[in-house]
Design an enzyme around this catalytic site. Structure first.
Site, PDB file in Angstrom:
ATOM      1  CG  ASP A  64      69.234  40.516  63.949  1.00 22.66           C
ATOM      2  OD1 ASP A  64      69.657  39.953  62.925  1.00 22.66           O
ATOM      3  OD2 ASP A  64      68.404  41.445  63.911  1.00 22.66           O
ATOM      4  N   GLY A  65      70.307  37.995  67.658  1.00 23.10           N
ATOM      5  CA  GLY A  65      71.043  37.653  68.876  1.00 23.10           C
ATOM      6  C   GLY A  65      71.871  36.382  68.676  1.00 23.10           C
TER       7      GLY A  65
ATOM      8  CB  ALA B 134      70.052  58.226  82.178  1.00 25.94           C
TER       9      ALA B 134
HETATM   10  P1  NAP Z   1      67.451  40.910  72.711  1.00 21.39           P
HETATM   11  O1  NAP Z   1      67.075  41.525  74.004  1.00 21.39           O
HETATM   12  O2  NAP Z   1      66.645  39.800  72.170  1.00 21.39           O
HETATM   13  O3  NAP Z   1      67.627  42.038  71.574  1.00 21.39           O
HETATM   14  C1  NAP Z   1      66.827  43.129  71.450  1.00 21.39           C
HETATM   15  C2  NAP Z   1      66.353  43.277  70.014  1.00 21.39           C
HETATM   16  O4  NAP Z   1      67.415  43.822  69.220  1.00 21.39           O
HETATM   17  C3  NAP Z   1      65.947  41.972  69.346  1.00 21.39           C
HETATM   18  O5  NAP Z   1      64.750  42.231  68.675  1.00 21.39           O
HETATM   19  C4  NAP Z   1      67.068  41.697  68.379  1.00 21.39           C
HETATM   20  O6  NAP Z   1      66.661  40.964  67.243  1.00 21.39           O
HETATM   21  C5  NAP Z   1      67.429  43.102  67.986  1.00 21.39           C
HETATM   22  N1  NAP Z   1      68.747  43.327  67.393  1.00 21.39           N
HETATM   23  C6  NAP Z   1      69.944  42.733  67.662  1.00 21.39           C
HETATM   24  N2  NAP Z   1      70.913  43.260  66.910  1.00 21.39           N
HETATM   25  C7  NAP Z   1      70.316  44.210  66.131  1.00 21.39           C
HETATM   26  C8  NAP Z   1      70.804  45.099  65.148  1.00 21.39           C
HETATM   27  N3  NAP Z   1      72.081  45.141  64.822  1.00 21.39           N
HETATM   28  N4  NAP Z   1      69.912  45.953  64.572  1.00 21.39           N
HETATM   29  C9  NAP Z   1      68.616  45.951  64.904  1.00 21.39           C
HETATM   30  N5  NAP Z   1      68.101  45.132  65.835  1.00 21.39           N
HETATM   31  C10 NAP Z   1      68.950  44.276  66.435  1.00 21.39           C
HETATM   32  O7  NAP Z   1      68.982  40.466  72.805  1.00 21.39           O
HETATM   33  P2  NAP Z   1      69.831  39.888  71.616  1.00 21.39           P
HETATM   34  O8  NAP Z   1      68.946  39.351  70.554  1.00 21.39           O
HETATM   35  O9  NAP Z   1      70.852  39.023  72.214  1.00 21.39           O
HETATM   36  O10 NAP Z   1      70.532  41.190  71.001  1.00 21.39           O
HETATM   37  C11 NAP Z   1      71.539  41.836  71.679  1.00 21.39           C
HETATM   38  C12 NAP Z   1      71.424  43.308  71.387  1.00 21.39           C
HETATM   39  O11 NAP Z   1      70.295  43.867  72.020  1.00 21.39           O
HETATM   40  C13 NAP Z   1      72.575  44.095  71.937  1.00 21.39           C
HETATM   41  O12 NAP Z   1      73.721  43.992  71.144  1.00 21.39           O
HETATM   42  C14 NAP Z   1      71.978  45.482  71.978  1.00 21.39           C
HETATM   43  O13 NAP Z   1      72.210  46.171  70.767  1.00 21.39           O
HETATM   44  C15 NAP Z   1      70.498  45.264  72.099  1.00 21.39           C
HETATM   45  N6  NAP Z   1      70.002  45.840  73.332  1.00 21.39           N
HETATM   46  C16 NAP Z   1      69.100  46.849  73.221  1.00 21.39           C
HETATM   47  C17 NAP Z   1      68.645  47.521  74.340  1.00 21.39           C
HETATM   48  C18 NAP Z   1      67.676  48.631  74.153  1.00 21.39           C
HETATM   49  O14 NAP Z   1      67.320  48.909  73.004  1.00 21.39           O
HETATM   50  N7  NAP Z   1      67.252  49.279  75.219  1.00 21.39           N
HETATM   51  C19 NAP Z   1      69.094  47.142  75.602  1.00 21.39           C
HETATM   52  C20 NAP Z   1      70.017  46.097  75.689  1.00 21.39           C
HETATM   53  C21 NAP Z   1      70.459  45.455  74.539  1.00 21.39           C
HETATM   54  P3  NAP Z   1      66.316  39.383  67.334  1.00 21.39           P
HETATM   55  O15 NAP Z   1      64.989  39.293  67.963  1.00 21.39           O
HETATM   56  O16 NAP Z   1      66.316  38.947  65.891  1.00 21.39           O
HETATM   57  O17 NAP Z   1      67.396  38.697  68.139  1.00 21.39           O
HETATM   58 MN    MN Z   2      67.194  38.201  70.487  1.00 21.51          MN
END
Ligand code: NAP
Ligand code: MN
Length: 268
Positions: A54-55, A189
């Site tokens: 997804d990233g 937070a």
């Molecule tokens: P990452 O750190 O690899 O992403 C975290 C997880 O979120 C990965 O498993 C990714 O899937 C998944 N993901 C991305 N978009 C999603 C969606 N729309 N619905 C469900 N899961 C989703 O970083 P990244 O892959 O570049 O993804 C960026 C996203 O990470 C940001 O947009 C943000 O939403 C999220 N994020 C989450 C947190 C948290 O939950 N604490 C903190 C920072 C960012 P893949 O493994 O398939 O890439």
């Molecule tokens: Mn990712």
């Protein structure tokens, strides 16, 4: 409905490694079989295919400027995700997708962000704003020009419906049906005392609202602002305005990639 013939110029988005190159090659030959031209410049494409999670899909949309005249397709390696409905290990499904005479399209709402009335951009998952130091930072939150709350804490996230299953969900936000054009505000937070008071629960806003975040300049005023998975290089921002955009991201609708399937296969 669009006929497949109009969608015949594909751009492949991926980080080339030896491992992935072989798998992409298989998808390339499938494309040729169905009369697709592979273009080197995404400007010339009407279909953008990302290889990765997804990233990577988020990056493919960002790097090609949120084209609303393009179909975006996510191909993962093994498992499927939220934006990645296809897999290099299931070429048959890709073939089925390419074969259909009349394709149907899924539309994902995006949000539009404007910083200090100058820099404008879109997000497909969310806008996040976070303190970049160990101390908290403060913001005034306005809705449609009305003062709503004074926030102090680690940060705020404004997510789209499809972004609701990402960062938003970790912050106990609601999972939102992508058919509901909306944006959701969640807190990271928040401090709550006699001086600072926030709603404390996620807030879902309709597509006609405008959310404005004004950074309170008290010395700790350099939060990190990120659009999806990319940090923005804006250091001195004061006012951030966020709306649901007119622009939607289109992807191929398949029998098994509907909202309910995705939520179920990932979380249940
Ligand atoms: P990452 O750190 O690899 O992403 C975290 C997880 O979120 C990965 O498993 C990714 O899937 C998944 N993901 C991305 N978009 C999603 C969606 N729309 N619905 C469900 N899961 C989703 O970083 P990244 O892959 O570049 O993804 C960026 C996203 O990470 C940001 O947009 C943000 O939403 C999220 N994020 C989450 C947190 C948290 O939950 N604490 C903190 C920072 C960012 P893949 O493994 O398939 O890439
Ligand atoms: Mn990712």
């Amino acid at each position: 409905m669009t006929t497949m013939n109009e969608r015949n110029k594909a751009y492949l988005f991926y980080k080339p490694t030896e491992e992935i190159e072989e798998k992409v090659q298989a998808v390339r030959s499938l494309g040729r079989k169905y009369g697709f031209t592979l273009v080197d410049d995404p400007q010339d494409a009407n279909m953008i295919v990302s290889f990765g999670g997804d990233g990577t899909f988020l990056q493919s949309v960002r790097k090609t400027n949120f084209r609303d005249d393009c179909l975006y397709i996510g191909v993962n390696d093994g498992r499927v995700g939220f934006y990645t409905d296809f897999s290099t290990t299931n070429l048959e499904k890709i073939e089925r997708g390419l074969q259909s005479e009349n394709i149907e399209v899924l539309r994902y709402p995006t949000i539009e962000v404007n910083v200090d009335g100058m820099k404008s951009f879109h997000c497909l998952n969310e806008l996040s704003i976070r303190s970049n130091i160990i101390k908290t930072f403060a913001l005034e939150v306005y809705i449609d020009g009305n003062h709503f709350e004074t926030f102090r804490g680690d940060g705020l996230v404004v997510s789209t419906p499809t972004g609701s299953t990402a960062y938003n969900k970790s912050l106990k936000g609601a999972v939102v049906d992508p058919k509901l054009q909306s944006m959701q505000l969640t807190e990271i937070a928040s401090l709550n005392n006699n001086q600072y008071r926030t709603l404390g629960s996620p807030l879902l806003l309709s597509k006609d609202r405008e959310l404005v975040l004004k950074i309170i300049q008290d010395g700790n005023d350099h939060p990190i602002i990120a659009a999806d998975n990319e940090a923005l290089s804006i250091r001195h921002s004061h006012e951030i305005s966020i709306k649901v955009s007119e622009k939607e991201i289109k992807t191929l609708k398949m029998k098994d990639n509907l909202f309910v399937h995705k939520v179920k296969r990932s979380f249940l």
